[in-house]
Design a protein around this motif. Structure first.
Motif, PDB file in Angstrom:
ATOM      1  N   SER A  40     -10.902  -1.084  -3.449  1.00 23.64           N
ATOM      2  CA  SER A  40     -10.145   0.176  -3.475  1.00 23.64           C
ATOM      3  C   SER A  40      -9.012   0.154  -2.469  1.00 23.64           C
ATOM      4  O   SER A  40      -7.876   0.542  -2.779  1.00 23.64           O
ATOM      5  CB  SER A  40     -11.076   1.358  -3.181  1.00 23.64           C
ATOM      6  N   MET A  41      -9.290  -0.325  -1.252  1.00 24.41           N
ATOM      7  CA  MET A  41      -8.264  -0.364  -0.217  1.00 24.41           C
ATOM      8  C   MET A  41      -7.166  -1.368  -0.556  1.00 24.41           C
ATOM      9  O   MET A  41      -5.987  -1.143  -0.240  1.00 24.41           O
ATOM     10  CB  MET A  41      -8.900  -0.716   1.128  1.00 24.41           C
ATOM     11  N   ALA A  42      -7.537  -2.475  -1.200  1.00 20.14           N
ATOM     12  CA  ALA A  42      -6.531  -3.455  -1.615  1.00 20.14           C
ATOM     13  C   ALA A  42      -5.591  -2.844  -2.649  1.00 20.14           C
ATOM     14  O   ALA A  42      -4.364  -3.000  -2.562  1.00 20.14           O
ATOM     15  CB  ALA A  42      -7.210  -4.702  -2.180  1.00 20.14           C
ATOM     16  N   LEU A  43      -6.143  -2.123  -3.615  1.00 16.58           N
ATOM     17  CA  LEU A  43      -5.318  -1.488  -4.651  1.00 16.58           C
ATOM     18  C   LEU A  43      -4.459  -0.377  -4.070  1.00 16.58           C
ATOM     19  O   LEU A  43      -3.285  -0.217  -4.446  1.00 16.58           O
ATOM     20  CB  LEU A  43      -6.220  -0.937  -5.765  1.00 16.58           C
ATOM     21  N   ILE A  44      -5.018   0.406  -3.150  1.00 17.36           N
ATOM     22  CA  ILE A  44      -4.250   1.464  -2.501  1.00 17.36           C
ATOM     23  C   ILE A  44      -3.095   0.873  -1.694  1.00 17.36           C
ATOM     24  O   ILE A  44      -1.969   1.372  -1.732  1.00 17.36           O
ATOM     25  CB  ILE A  44      -5.164   2.307  -1.590  1.00 17.36           C
ATOM     26  N   SER A  45      -3.367  -0.216  -0.978  1.00 15.83           N
ATOM     27  CA  SER A  45      -2.335  -0.862  -0.168  1.00 15.83           C
ATOM     28  C   SER A  45      -1.210  -1.421  -1.036  1.00 15.83           C
ATOM     29  O   SER A  45      -0.025  -1.294  -0.704  1.00 15.83           O
ATOM     30  CB  SER A  45      -2.947  -1.971   0.683  1.00 15.83           C
ATOM     31  N   VAL A  46      -1.584  -2.032  -2.173  1.00 14.17           N
ATOM     32  CA  VAL A  46      -0.577  -2.556  -3.095  1.00 14.17           C
ATOM     33  C   VAL A  46       0.282  -1.423  -3.646  1.00 14.17           C
ATOM     34  O   VAL A  46       1.514  -1.552  -3.753  1.00 14.17           O
ATOM     35  CB  VAL A  46      -1.252  -3.334  -4.246  1.00 14.17           C
ATOM     36  N   THR A  94       0.945  -2.678   4.840  1.00  9.79           N
ATOM     37  CA  THR A  94       0.320  -2.633   3.511  1.00  9.79           C
ATOM     38  C   THR A  94       0.283  -4.014   2.854  1.00  9.79           C
ATOM     39  O   THR A  94      -0.660  -4.330   2.122  1.00  9.79           O
ATOM     40  CB  THR A  94       1.057  -1.640   2.596  1.00  9.79           C
ATOM     41  N   LEU A  95       1.298  -4.845   3.123  1.00  7.94           N
ATOM     42  CA  LEU A  95       1.262  -6.212   2.612  1.00  7.94           C
ATOM     43  C   LEU A  95       0.101  -6.977   3.229  1.00  7.94           C
ATOM     44  O   LEU A  95      -0.652  -7.667   2.528  1.00  7.94           O
ATOM     45  CB  LEU A  95       2.588  -6.918   2.921  1.00  7.94           C
ATOM     46  N   ALA A  96      -0.071  -6.831   4.547  1.00  7.46           N
ATOM     47  CA  ALA A  96      -1.172  -7.515   5.231  1.00  7.46           C
ATOM     48  C   ALA A  96      -2.522  -6.980   4.755  1.00  7.46           C
ATOM     49  O   ALA A  96      -3.450  -7.757   4.490  1.00  7.46           O
ATOM     50  CB  ALA A  96      -1.032  -7.339   6.741  1.00  7.46           C
TER      51      ALA A  96
END
Length: 298
Positions: A77-83, A189-191
């Motif tokens: 979820s956090m990966a998708l939110i960050s992307v 957010t990239l990191a």
């Protein structure tokens, strides 16, 4: 077809009325008051301490609380939110530069604008909408602390400090229309997209890297932030001032504290790894418990 997909994404990430007309307001934006900021941080620190103490009393030392797929779902979820935030602020930045460049083009290039907002900038519009989304995502990021407490039975001071400061700084970005925040969000957010994607990868049982991947990603992020802070300082004195420089100065002090703490942790980690490597030369067998602990620490 690809053009139609891009136009749709561009509309929902940078041209939607809710994004274009966003305005940071204490009366309209959730979590936008100073009282909410401080009370949420105090609650976070207090609740973490309570959970850690409760487990110490309830469970014997060494026992952990199984969480099943929850950490993997959180990481995905956090990966998708960050992307999403990365793509949104990237497209919004391009649109803002195109629409407002006439106002500052004689004194700044687009890259300089990313580092140094013109004096009088207000917290409204596209980039501040995504800055607000980033601020809200920091509260979801806090759940990592509870996973550490439940799975490793540790209450790490650096993790508590870093998460609290991250929320505090992202609040300052909005409250004072602080310069540098666009680049900071893009880098962060990239990191986080890479870091949380990696955590999801390992959480579902896929092989991990042969080096502390997450720690090194954070080290690169802190190094990039340090270089950008130097750029802001130079532009402030060379280009007639940057908006929100007071908040930026306070932000820099907090970033410096985080950098020092992280460097201390980084050095200790390498010293500990060197000791482990020396032991492995004499005792090359690694137990499953040691391997699992190393993965969790990363």
């Amino acid at each position: 077809m690809m053009d139609a997909v891009f136009q749709t994404l561009n509309y929902y990430l940078s041209e939607h009325p809710s994004i274009v007309n966003f305005r940071w307001s204490h009366s309209q934006s959730w979590g936008s008051t100073w009282s909410f900021l401080f009370s949420s941080i105090v609650f976070y620190l207090g609740f973490c301490a309570f959970v850690h103490l409760f487990l110490a009393i309830l469970l014997r030392r060494g026992r952990v609380v199984p969480l099943g797929p929850i950490p993997a779902v959180h990481s995905l979820s956090m990966a998708l939110i960050s992307v999403t935030i990365f793509a949104g602020i990237l497209l919004s930045t391009a649109a803002e530069i195109q629409e407002t460049r006439w106002f500052w083009r004689r004194s700044k290039t687009p890259f300089q604008w990313l580092l140094c907002f013109p004096l009088g900038t207000r917290p409204s519009g596209r980039v501040f909408f995504w800055s607000y989304m980033y601020y809200l995502s920091r509260f979801l990021h806090m759940f990592r602390t509870f996973f550490t407490i439940l799975q490793l039975r540790k209450l790490a001071f650096f993790q508590l400090f870093n998460n609290s400061i991250s929320i505090f700084m992202s609040f300052l970005w909005l409250e004072f229309s602080q310069s540098f925040q666009v680049l900071a969000i893009l880098l962060a957010t990239l990191a986080y997209s890479v870091v949380y994607g990696y955590r999801f990868w390992t959480a579902i049982g896929l092989p991990s890297a042969c080096f502390p991947f997450v720690v090194n990603c954070h080290m690169v992020l802190l190094g990039c932030n340090l270089a950008c802070h130097v750029g802001v300082l130079l532009l402030h004195f060379m280009k007639g001032g940057c908006n929100g420089i007071g908040a930026w100065l306070f932000n820099s002090v907090l970033n410096g504290a985080i950098l020092l703490l992280f460097l201390n942790f980084y050095v200790k980690m390498h010293l500990e790894n060197n000791k482990k490597n020396k032991k492995k030369r004499h005792h090359p067998v690694i137990t499953e418990e040691e391997m699992e602990k190393f993965k969790r620490e990363d």
